[in-house]
Design an enzyme around this catalytic site. Structure first.
Site, PDB file in Angstrom:
ATOM      1  N   ASP A   1      28.859  57.523  43.559  1.00 50.04           N
ATOM      2  CA  ASP A   1      28.036  57.949  44.692  1.00 50.04           C
ATOM      3  C   ASP A   1      28.330  59.426  44.957  1.00 50.04           C
ATOM      4  O   ASP A   1      29.011  60.086  44.158  1.00 50.04           O
ATOM      5  CB  ASP A   1      28.244  57.040  45.919  1.00 50.04           C
ATOM      6  CG  ASP A   1      29.591  57.217  46.591  1.00 50.04           C
ATOM      7  OD1 ASP A   1      30.420  58.023  46.099  1.00 50.04           O
ATOM      8  OD2 ASP A   1      29.832  56.550  47.615  1.00 50.04           O
TER       9      ASP A   1
ATOM     10  N   CYS B   1      33.705  56.139  43.764  1.00 48.88           N
ATOM     11  CA  CYS B   1      33.196  56.460  45.100  1.00 48.88           C
ATOM     12  C   CYS B   1      34.335  57.124  45.871  1.00 48.88           C
ATOM     13  O   CYS B   1      35.286  57.613  45.250  1.00 48.88           O
ATOM     14  CB  CYS B   1      32.628  55.224  45.795  1.00 48.88           C
ATOM     15  SG  CYS B   1      33.799  53.901  46.154  1.00 48.88           S
TER      16      CYS B   1
ATOM     17  N   THR C   1      36.682  55.863  48.058  1.00 48.75           N
ATOM     18  CA  THR C   1      37.938  55.107  47.951  1.00 48.75           C
ATOM     19  C   THR C   1      38.028  54.262  46.682  1.00 48.75           C
ATOM     20  O   THR C   1      39.111  53.803  46.329  1.00 48.75           O
ATOM     21  CB  THR C   1      38.071  54.131  49.131  1.00 48.75           C
ATOM     22  OG1 THR C   1      36.933  53.250  49.093  1.00 48.75           O
ATOM     23  CG2 THR C   1      38.115  54.877  50.463  1.00 48.75           C
TER      24      THR C   1
ATOM     25  N   HIS D   1      45.776  41.848  31.007  1.00 47.69           N
ATOM     26  CA  HIS D   1      45.796  40.500  31.605  1.00 47.69           C
ATOM     27  C   HIS D   1      44.446  40.038  32.153  1.00 47.69           C
ATOM     28  O   HIS D   1      44.179  38.844  32.149  1.00 47.69           O
ATOM     29  CB  HIS D   1      46.820  40.452  32.742  1.00 47.69           C
ATOM     30  CG  HIS D   1      48.239  40.481  32.254  1.00 47.69           C
ATOM     31  ND1 HIS D   1      49.317  40.295  33.080  1.00 47.69           N
ATOM     32  CD2 HIS D   1      48.757  40.689  31.005  1.00 47.69           C
ATOM     33  CE1 HIS D   1      50.433  40.372  32.376  1.00 47.69           C
ATOM     34  NE2 HIS D   1      50.126  40.618  31.112  1.00 47.69           N
TER      35      HIS D   1
ATOM     36  N   HIS E   1      45.877  34.322  29.319  1.00 47.06           N
ATOM     37  CA  HIS E   1      45.031  35.128  30.210  1.00 47.06           C
ATOM     38  C   HIS E   1      43.547  34.787  30.016  1.00 47.06           C
ATOM     39  O   HIS E   1      42.762  34.861  30.957  1.00 47.06           O
ATOM     40  CB  HIS E   1      45.274  36.616  29.969  1.00 47.06           C
ATOM     41  CG  HIS E   1      46.711  36.983  30.193  1.00 47.06           C
ATOM     42  ND1 HIS E   1      47.313  36.894  31.416  1.00 47.06           N
ATOM     43  CD2 HIS E   1      47.672  37.400  29.327  1.00 47.06           C
ATOM     44  CE1 HIS E   1      48.583  37.256  31.309  1.00 47.06           C
ATOM     45  NE2 HIS E   1      48.825  37.561  30.050  1.00 47.06           N
TER      46      HIS E   1
HETATM   47  C1  RB5 Z   1      30.922  57.282  51.324  1.00 48.53           C
HETATM   48  O1  RB5 Z   1      31.158  58.050  52.439  1.00 48.53           O
HETATM   49  C2  RB5 Z   1      31.998  56.220  51.157  1.00 48.53           C
HETATM   50  O2  RB5 Z   1      31.848  55.238  52.121  1.00 48.53           O
HETATM   51  C3  RB5 Z   1      31.942  55.635  49.775  1.00 48.53           C
HETATM   52  O3  RB5 Z   1      32.085  56.655  48.849  1.00 48.53           O
HETATM   53  C4  RB5 Z   1      33.019  54.627  49.417  1.00 48.53           C
HETATM   54  O4  RB5 Z   1      34.291  55.136  49.689  1.00 48.53           O
HETATM   55  C5  RB5 Z   1      32.846  53.258  49.883  1.00 48.53           C
HETATM   56  O5  RB5 Z   1      33.674  52.384  49.624  1.00 48.53           O
END
Ligand code: RB5
Length: 144
Positions: free
Chosen positions: A10, A67, A69, A100, A135
């Site tokens: 994203d 993304c 996180t 695994h 596994h």
């Molecule tokens: C975008 O701001 C953020 O929410 C997205 O990149 C991600 O971290 C969602 O899990």
């Protein structure tokens, strides 16, 4: 034969994604860039779907999703049948989710790890083989 990697992100991940595309190509992988390609806000489930479809349709061997996180991408990817997505923040997770869990999608957070770590994690993930054996039985339980 060179492995094919479908990669998507994203807006929070597109800089890491672009750099990883170049890095992986230089390492000899075929790369399918599924976007996004700018900082304009987009919805991560759409890009997770594009990458997962590449794997389900056998156009790619593995996927990488980035993304902010890595959490949203991993939740989204794991909704797709046959996808085993792993959010990795270090090399041990990258190695063992291949050995695994036979993970086929790597998720990372561009706001969590340094870019250099993302390169190392991707390379470890893509170059580690599944061990099979006990596994495989556990993976079969997930799929069925
Ligand atoms: C975008 O701001 C953020 O929410 C997205 O990149 C991600 O971290 C969602 O899990």
């Amino acid at each position: 034969m060179a492995k094919t990697i479908a990669i998507g992100c994203d807006h929070a991940g597109y800089i890491y994604k672009d750099k990883l595309c170049d890095y992986l190509k230089a390492k000899g992988f075929n790369v399918l860039n599924m976007g996004t390609d700018s900082a304009q806000s987009v919805d991560y489930p759409l890009y997770a779907k594009k990458v997962c479809n590449c794997i389900k349709e056998k156009q790619a061997d593995f996927g990488i999703l980035i993304c902010g996180t890595g959490v949203g991408m991993s939740i989204a990817a794991n909704k797709h049948k046959g996808i085993r997505a792993a959010l990795c923040t270090d090399l041990v997770m990258a190695e063992f989710t291949r050995r695994h869990n036979d993970s086929n999608v790597l998720c990372m957070g561009a706001r969590i790890i340094a870019y250099e770590m993302a390169e190392m994690i991707a390379e470890k993930f893509l170059n580690t083989e599944f061990e099979g054996g006990r596994h495989q039985r556990r993976i079969d339980m997930l799929e069925n």
